[in-house]
Design a protein around this motif. Structure first.
Motif, mmCIF file in Angstrom:
data_model
loop_
_atom_site.group_PDB
_atom_site.id
_atom_site.type_symbol
_atom_site.label_atom_id
_atom_site.label_comp_id
_atom_site.label_asym_id
_atom_site.label_seq_id
_atom_site.Cartn_x
_atom_site.Cartn_y
_atom_site.Cartn_z
ATOM 1 N N ALA A 71 0.940 -1.132 -0.322
ATOM 2 C CA ALA A 71 -0.433 -0.023 -0.093
ATOM 3 C C ALA A 71 1.323 1.427 -0.081
ATOM 4 C CB ALA A 71 -1.693 -0.281 0.972
ATOM 5 N N LYS A 72 1.992 1.506 0.499
ATOM 6 C CA LYS A 72 3.074 2.480 0.725
ATOM 7 C C LYS A 72 2.975 2.809 -0.628
ATOM 8 C CE LYS A 72 6.409 4.479 3.284
ATOM 9 N NZ LYS A 72 7.542 4.236 4.177
ATOM 10 N N ILE A 73 3.759 1.228 -0.883
ATOM 11 C CA ILE A 73 3.991 1.757 -2.465
ATOM 12 C C ILE A 73 3.539 2.141 -3.671
ATOM 13 C CG2 ILE A 73 5.675 0.722 -4.319
ATOM 14 C CD1 ILE A 73 6.718 -1.972 -2.424
ATOM 15 N N ALA A 74 2.119 1.364 -3.570
ATOM 16 C CA ALA A 74 1.322 1.741 -4.012
ATOM 17 C C ALA A 74 1.842 3.780 -4.101
ATOM 18 C CB ALA A 74 -0.248 1.403 -4.025
ATOM 19 N N GLU A 75 1.067 4.051 -3.059
ATOM 20 C CA GLU A 75 0.645 5.526 -2.357
ATOM 21 C C GLU A 75 1.943 6.752 -3.234
ATOM 22 O OE1 GLU A 75 1.328 8.529 0.754
ATOM 23 O OE2 GLU A 75 -0.005 6.405 1.310
ATOM 24 N N GLN A 76 3.725 5.865 -3.049
ATOM 25 C CA GLN A 76 4.261 6.850 -3.470
ATOM 26 C C GLN A 76 4.586 6.852 -5.073
ATOM 27 O OE1 GLN A 76 7.538 4.361 -1.448
ATOM 28 N NE2 GLN A 76 7.617 5.981 0.139
ATOM 29 N N LEU A 77 4.242 5.135 -5.514
ATOM 30 C CA LEU A 77 3.799 4.912 -7.225
ATOM 31 C C LEU A 77 2.646 6.115 -7.919
ATOM 32 C CD1 LEU A 77 5.895 2.266 -7.365
ATOM 33 C CD2 LEU A 77 6.902 4.491 -7.472
ATOM 34 N N ASP A 78 1.971 6.073 -6.626
ATOM 35 C CA ASP A 78 0.000 6.424 -7.164
ATOM 36 C C ASP A 78 -0.820 5.400 -8.436
ATOM 37 O OD1 ASP A 78 -1.389 8.784 -7.226
ATOM 38 O OD2 ASP A 78 -1.063 8.702 -9.435
ATOM 39 N N VAL A 79 -0.408 4.222 -7.922
ATOM 40 C CA VAL A 79 -1.408 2.734 -8.496
ATOM 41 C C VAL A 79 -1.937 2.489 -7.153
ATOM 42 C CG1 VAL A 79 -0.156 3.376 -10.295
ATOM 43 C CG2 VAL A 79 0.677 1.087 -7.986
ATOM 44 N N SER A 80 -2.437 1.277 -7.250
ATOM 45 C CA SER A 80 -3.167 0.863 -6.499
ATOM 46 C C SER A 80 -2.494 0.055 -5.990
ATOM 47 C CB SER A 80 -4.255 0.287 -7.361
ATOM 48 O OG SER A 80 -4.543 -1.201 -7.255
ATOM 49 N N ALA A 81 -2.673 -0.828 -4.765
ATOM 50 C CA ALA A 81 -1.996 -1.799 -4.255
ATOM 51 C C ALA A 81 -2.264 -2.821 -4.914
ATOM 52 C CB ALA A 81 -2.540 -2.234 -2.634
ATOM 53 N N GLY A 82 -3.015 -3.364 -5.788
ATOM 54 C CA GLY A 82 -3.418 -5.005 -6.101
ATOM 55 C C GLY A 82 -2.365 -4.351 -7.536
ATOM 56 N N THR A 83 -2.453 -3.409 -8.002
ATOM 57 C CA THR A 83 -1.410 -3.621 -8.717
ATOM 58 C C THR A 83 0.175 -3.780 -8.579
ATOM 59 O OG1 THR A 83 -2.786 -1.139 -10.094
ATOM 60 C CG2 THR A 83 -0.363 -1.640 -10.660
ATOM 61 N N ILE A 84 0.713 -3.353 -7.096
ATOM 62 C CA ILE A 84 1.776 -3.058 -6.729
ATOM 63 C C ILE A 84 2.247 -5.155 -6.897
ATOM 64 C CG2 ILE A 84 3.040 -2.942 -5.127
ATOM 65 C CD1 ILE A 84 2.711 -0.885 -6.956
ATOM 66 N N HIS A 85 0.769 -5.314 -6.220
ATOM 67 C CA HIS A 85 0.874 -6.960 -6.292
ATOM 68 C C HIS A 85 0.584 -7.503 -6.759
ATOM 69 C CE1 HIS A 85 0.160 -11.120 -3.695
ATOM 70 N NE2 HIS A 85 -0.882 -10.847 -4.860
ATOM 71 N N VAL A 86 0.450 -7.374 -7.922
ATOM 72 C CA VAL A 86 0.154 -8.173 -9.338
ATOM 73 C C VAL A 86 1.600 -8.144 -9.995
ATOM 74 C CG1 VAL A 86 -0.386 -8.307 -11.519
ATOM 75 C CG2 VAL A 86 -2.420 -8.415 -10.009
ATOM 76 N N ARG A 87 2.363 -6.672 -10.294
ATOM 77 C CA ARG A 87 3.109 -7.173 -10.791
ATOM 78 C C ARG A 87 4.276 -7.150 -9.909
ATOM 79 N NH1 ARG A 87 4.440 -2.490 -14.900
ATOM 80 N NH2 ARG A 87 2.039 -2.106 -15.542
ATOM 81 N N ILE A 88 4.219 -7.560 -8.610
ATOM 82 C CA ILE A 88 5.554 -8.179 -7.825
ATOM 83 C C ILE A 88 5.487 -10.130 -8.133
ATOM 84 C CG2 ILE A 88 6.190 -8.900 -5.499
ATOM 85 C CD1 ILE A 88 5.440 -5.801 -4.833
#
Length: 156
Positions: A27-44
């Motif tokens: 969620a913190k990475i998502a906030e810093q990169l202006d995307v959703s936490a779900g997007t971060i999870h899928v990408r990782i």
């Protein structure tokens, strides 16, 4: 493992954040990169499946634990066919923290960490040079490590 995965700028930014601090919440990475936490999870997860991300680690400072001696030992093998068995034996020596199969002067270049020079001498003589397939070694003692970084600077 998906080998044809192509990383983009968002993936590079995610990797940079994870290299800075692997425990950063999605969620913190998502906030810093202006995307959703779900997007971060899928990408990782995609980068894990592609073999780009392999686990997470804590970075330990050897000197803080009393490992004051760092040496690079170049190993000359008796024969090129000796690489695999020697690599397997090196893996069993805890003081050898890195090993590289190289071109050039050495067959294998290792990084060895010990608490003191006497222990290093013991490792060199009784473990490394005792390997039957090792013809000879050459040691370089590290005086400092002024640059120590991950590849995040290359991701930009």
């Amino acid at each position: 493992m998906q080998k044809d995965y192509q990383i983009d700028n968002l993936d590079k930014s995610i990797l940079s954040e994870l290299l800075r601090e692997a425990r950063t919440p999605y969620a913190k990475i998502a906030e810093q990169l202006d995307v959703s936490a779900g997007t971060i999870h899928v990408r990782i997860e995609k980068m894990r499946q592609a073999g780009i991300i392999k686990g997470t680690k804590v970075r330990i400072e050897p000197k803080a634990l009393g490992f004051d001696v760092c040496c690079f030992v170049g190993i000359f093998l008796k024969s090129a066919k000796d690489y695999q068995p020697v690599a397997a034996l090196l893996e069993q020596i805890p003081e050898v923290i890195e090993a590289y199969y190289t071109t050039g002067q050495y067959s294998i270049l290792t990084k060895v960490v010990t608490p003191n020079i006497e222990t290093f001498q013991d490792v060199l003589i009784n473990k490394l040079q005792a390997i039957e397939q090792v013809r000879s070694t050459e040691t370089m003692i590290s005086l400092q490590n002024p640059i120590h970084r991950d590849i995040d600077g290359l991701l930009t």
